[in-house]
Design a protein around this motif. Structure first.
Motif, short mmCIF file in Angstrom:
data_model
loop_
_atom_site.label_atom_id
_atom_site.label_comp_id
_atom_site.label_asym_id
_atom_site.label_seq_id
_atom_site.Cartn_x
_atom_site.Cartn_y
_atom_site.Cartn_z
N GLN A 88 0.87 -1.19 0.00
CA GLN A 88 0.00 0.00 0.00
C GLN A 88 0.89 1.22 0.00
OE1 GLN A 88 -3.51 -0.07 2.65
NE2 GLN A 88 -2.86 1.93 3.39
N GLN A 89 0.53 2.23 -0.84
CA GLN A 89 1.36 3.42 -0.95
C GLN A 89 1.01 4.47 0.11
OE1 GLN A 89 1.10 3.20 -5.72
NE2 GLN A 89 2.27 4.94 -5.00
N HIS A 90 -0.26 4.60 0.47
CA HIS A 90 -0.65 5.60 1.48
C HIS A 90 -1.80 5.07 2.34
CE1 HIS A 90 -1.21 9.46 3.38
NE2 HIS A 90 -2.51 9.38 3.14
N PRO A 91 -1.56 4.90 3.64
CA PRO A 91 -0.24 4.98 4.28
C PRO A 91 0.64 3.83 3.81
CG PRO A 91 -1.84 4.12 5.80
CD PRO A 91 -2.62 4.53 4.59
N PRO A 92 1.95 3.99 3.90
CA PRO A 92 2.84 2.98 3.34
C PRO A 92 2.80 1.68 4.13
CG PRO A 92 4.11 4.57 4.58
CD PRO A 92 2.70 5.09 4.55
N VAL A 93 2.69 0.58 3.40
CA VAL A 93 2.73 -0.75 4.02
C VAL A 93 3.71 -1.60 3.20
CG1 VAL A 93 1.48 -2.81 4.68
CG2 VAL A 93 0.36 -0.58 4.84
N PHE A 94 4.88 -1.88 3.77
CA PHE A 94 5.85 -2.78 3.17
C PHE A 94 5.73 -4.14 3.83
CE2 PHE A 94 7.64 1.35 2.24
CZ PHE A 94 8.13 1.21 0.95
N ALA A 95 5.82 -5.19 3.05
CA ALA A 95 5.65 -6.54 3.58
C ALA A 95 6.82 -7.41 3.14
CB ALA A 95 4.33 -7.15 3.11
N LEU A 96 7.41 -8.11 4.11
CA LEU A 96 8.47 -9.08 3.85
C LEU A 96 7.87 -10.47 3.95
CD1 LEU A 96 11.43 -9.94 3.48
CD2 LEU A 96 11.70 -9.72 5.98
N PHE A 97 7.91 -11.21 2.85
CA PHE A 97 7.36 -12.56 2.79
C PHE A 97 8.51 -13.56 2.91
CE2 PHE A 97 4.24 -9.93 0.78
CZ PHE A 97 3.00 -10.50 1.08
N LEU A 98 8.35 -14.50 3.87
CA LEU A 98 9.36 -15.53 4.09
C LEU A 98 8.67 -16.89 4.14
CD1 LEU A 98 11.38 -13.79 6.93
CD2 LEU A 98 12.11 -14.01 4.55
N ALA A 99 9.38 -17.91 3.70
CA ALA A 99 8.84 -19.26 3.79
C ALA A 99 8.77 -19.69 5.26
CB ALA A 99 9.70 -20.22 2.99
N ARG A 100 7.65 -20.34 5.63
CA ARG A 100 7.51 -20.85 7.00
C ARG A 100 8.21 -22.19 7.12
NH1 ARG A 100 1.52 -21.36 8.78
NH2 ARG A 100 2.58 -21.92 10.72
N GLU A 101 8.68 -22.45 8.35
CA GLU A 101 9.28 -23.76 8.62
C GLU A 101 8.20 -24.81 8.61
OE1 GLU A 101 12.14 -25.91 11.97
OE2 GLU A 101 10.87 -24.21 12.51
N ALA A 102 8.46 -25.93 7.94
CA ALA A 102 7.48 -27.00 7.87
C ALA A 102 7.24 -27.57 9.25
CB ALA A 102 7.96 -28.08 6.92
N GLU A 103 5.97 -27.70 9.61
CA GLU A 103 5.63 -28.26 10.91
C GLU A 103 5.76 -29.77 10.88
OE1 GLU A 103 1.79 -26.99 11.96
OE2 GLU A 103 2.30 -24.84 12.04
N PRO A 104 6.27 -30.36 11.98
CA PRO A 104 6.42 -31.82 11.99
C PRO A 104 5.05 -32.49 11.92
CG PRO A 104 6.81 -30.89 14.18
CD PRO A 104 6.69 -29.72 13.24
N SER A 105 4.95 -33.54 11.12
CA SER A 105 3.69 -34.26 10.93
C SER A 105 3.40 -35.11 12.16
CB SER A 105 3.78 -35.14 9.70
OG SER A 105 4.84 -36.06 9.82
N ALA A 106 2.10 -35.20 12.52
CA ALA A 106 1.69 -36.00 13.67
C ALA A 106 1.76 -37.47 13.34
CB ALA A 106 0.24 -35.63 14.08
N GLU A 107 2.31 -38.26 14.25
CA GLU A 107 2.42 -39.71 14.04
C GLU A 107 1.13 -40.40 14.44
OE1 GLU A 107 5.82 -41.07 16.08
OE2 GLU A 107 7.25 -39.92 14.91
#
Length: 415
Positions: free
Chosen positions: A396-415
């Motif tokens: 968004q330009q006004h008001p300014p909104v900068f967003a940093l997108f990062l990959a999430r750590e994979a959650e361990p699968s339930a056994e």
């Protein structure tokens, strides 16, 4: 080199002219001499036939009648048994070409021609051959000069290109000369120029990025060290020193990251890390600067997020966004964490005027700035984010909104 090319070409032409010219002179001389001998003999045979014909028909044999049957400048002597000798023309002095023929009635005809006539014809032939040889030499000189110019001019041009590369001007010239070997050298020089240009660009980019990215951490570090020098409280000194050491470690990470990016922007060193810890550290580090400016910095959103990336690079990206809000924004700066799909997002916003409408997404381009700054900060931040597979966007330009997108750590699968 031009003189050598001309001399070598002339040497080849002179050798060819000498070999073939001498052979041609010998052949032509023998041909002219043989032709003259055959012509005299043929005229003698013809004159014998005329004499026999007149004798058989009873016609007169006089010099006036027979002189019309002989070539000018030749001498003929006719001997008929029982008659006076007949001479036609003036007898030549010196060396002659002669032919004597006998008829069936006993007549003897001798035809002579001065050898000087043959020598004169040979001389004229030699002059023609000499003139042709001189024309061939002149043509060879012209062709040699043109060929030398055609070869030496590209070499001079290539030498100038190499000198330009050596003097620090890496612009490729893209000139070709129609000679395969020279064009190959030009291709290599142009390719070298492009590589040198890329190297120089990378070095200049590294210098600009380093000077921009290191300015803020060094300023913060110097502020911590000043606080240490101004206090006598051991606990405060210990706390500030611990914070300064952390800043030094992050500074080292930033330097290493810039060097890595300058060599290969795709060589990431992403690991799983606690995103909350990085956000908290940045908020704590920048809070004194915001307090001094009479503003506040806060954080909110989802807690306990773990992302995949380089902690130092993520911290540097967030520091760039926070610094931009401090310099160009207004009001409270808020860092909010959230989740979208399989990505963790950190949003940085403030209450300022935002990004001018004419910039938009170009705000991430180098040298593009709407507030008289260098325009490097957001560009470097974007490169750091993309190196680990993330991305930095202006939502968004006004008001300014900068967003940093990062990959999430994979959650361990339930056994």
């Amino acid at each position: 080199m031009r003189r050598r090319l001309i001399n070598s070409t002339l040497a080849v032409v002179l050798v060819v002219i000498a070999v073939f010219g001498v052979s041609l002179v010998i052949v032509e001389t023998r041909t002219i001499q043989s032709g003259a001998q055959d012509s005299v003999a043929a005229e003698a045979v013809r004159l014998v036939g005329i004499v026999e014909s007149r004798l058989g028909s009873g016609e007169k044999l006089t010099p006036e009648i027979l002189s019309e049957q002989i070539t000018a400048k030749r001498y003929a002597e006719i001997k008929v048994p029982g008659r006076a000798r007949i001479e036609i023309g003036a007898r030549p002095a010196g060396d002659v070409i002669a032919s004597t023929q006998r008829g069936d009635r006993g007549e003897v005809v001798t035809v002579e021609e001065p050898r000087s006539t043959v020598s004169a014809e040979i001389g004229r032939t030699l002059l023609v051959i000499l003139a042709v040889a001189i024309l061939a030499i002149l043509a060879a000189v012209v062709l040699a000069v043109q060929q030398a110019r055609r070869l030496t001019a590209p070499l001079t041009d290539l030498a100038e290109t190499a000198e330009r590369l050596g003097s620090g001007d890496p612009r490729p010239r893209h000139r070709r000369y129609g000679v395969q070997e020279l064009d190959r050298v030009a291709d290599v020089l142009d390719a070298s120029a492009e590589r040198i240009a890329r190297m120089l660009t990378a070095e200049r980019r590294l210098a600009a990025d380093a000077s921009h990215q290191l300015r803020t951490p060094l300023t913060a570090l110097s502020m911590r060290l000043e606080e240490i020098t101004l206090t006598d409280d051991p606990d405060t000194v210990k706390e500030e020193a611990s914070i300064a050491l952390g800043q030094v470690e992050r500074l080292t990470d930033v330097v290493q990251r810039l060097l890595t990016n300058s060599r290969d922007p795709r060589s990431g060193s992403a690991v799983a890390f606690d995103l909350d810890e990085v956000v908290k550290q940045q908020v704590e580090e920048w809070r004194p600067a915001y307090r001094s400016a009479g503003r506040a910095i806060v954080r909110s959103g989802k807690k306990g997020l773990r992302a995949v990336g380089t902690p130092g690079a993520v911290a540097q990206v967030l520091a760039t966004l926070i610094e931009n809000s401090l310099m160009h924004g207004d009001g409270t700066v808020a860092l909010r964490t959230r989740v979208t799909g399989n990505q963790a997002v950190v949003e940085v916003t403030d209450a300022g005027r935002g990004v001018p409408p004419d910039l938009g997404s170009r705000v991430f381009e180098r040298t593009v700035s709407g507030r008289n700054s260098t325009g490097l900060g957001l560009a470097v931040a974007r490169d750091l984010a993309e190196a680990d597979g993330g991305r930095l966007e202006l939502l968004q330009q006004h008001p300014p909104v900068f967003a940093l997108f990062l990959a999430r750590e994979a959650e361990p699968s339930a056994e």
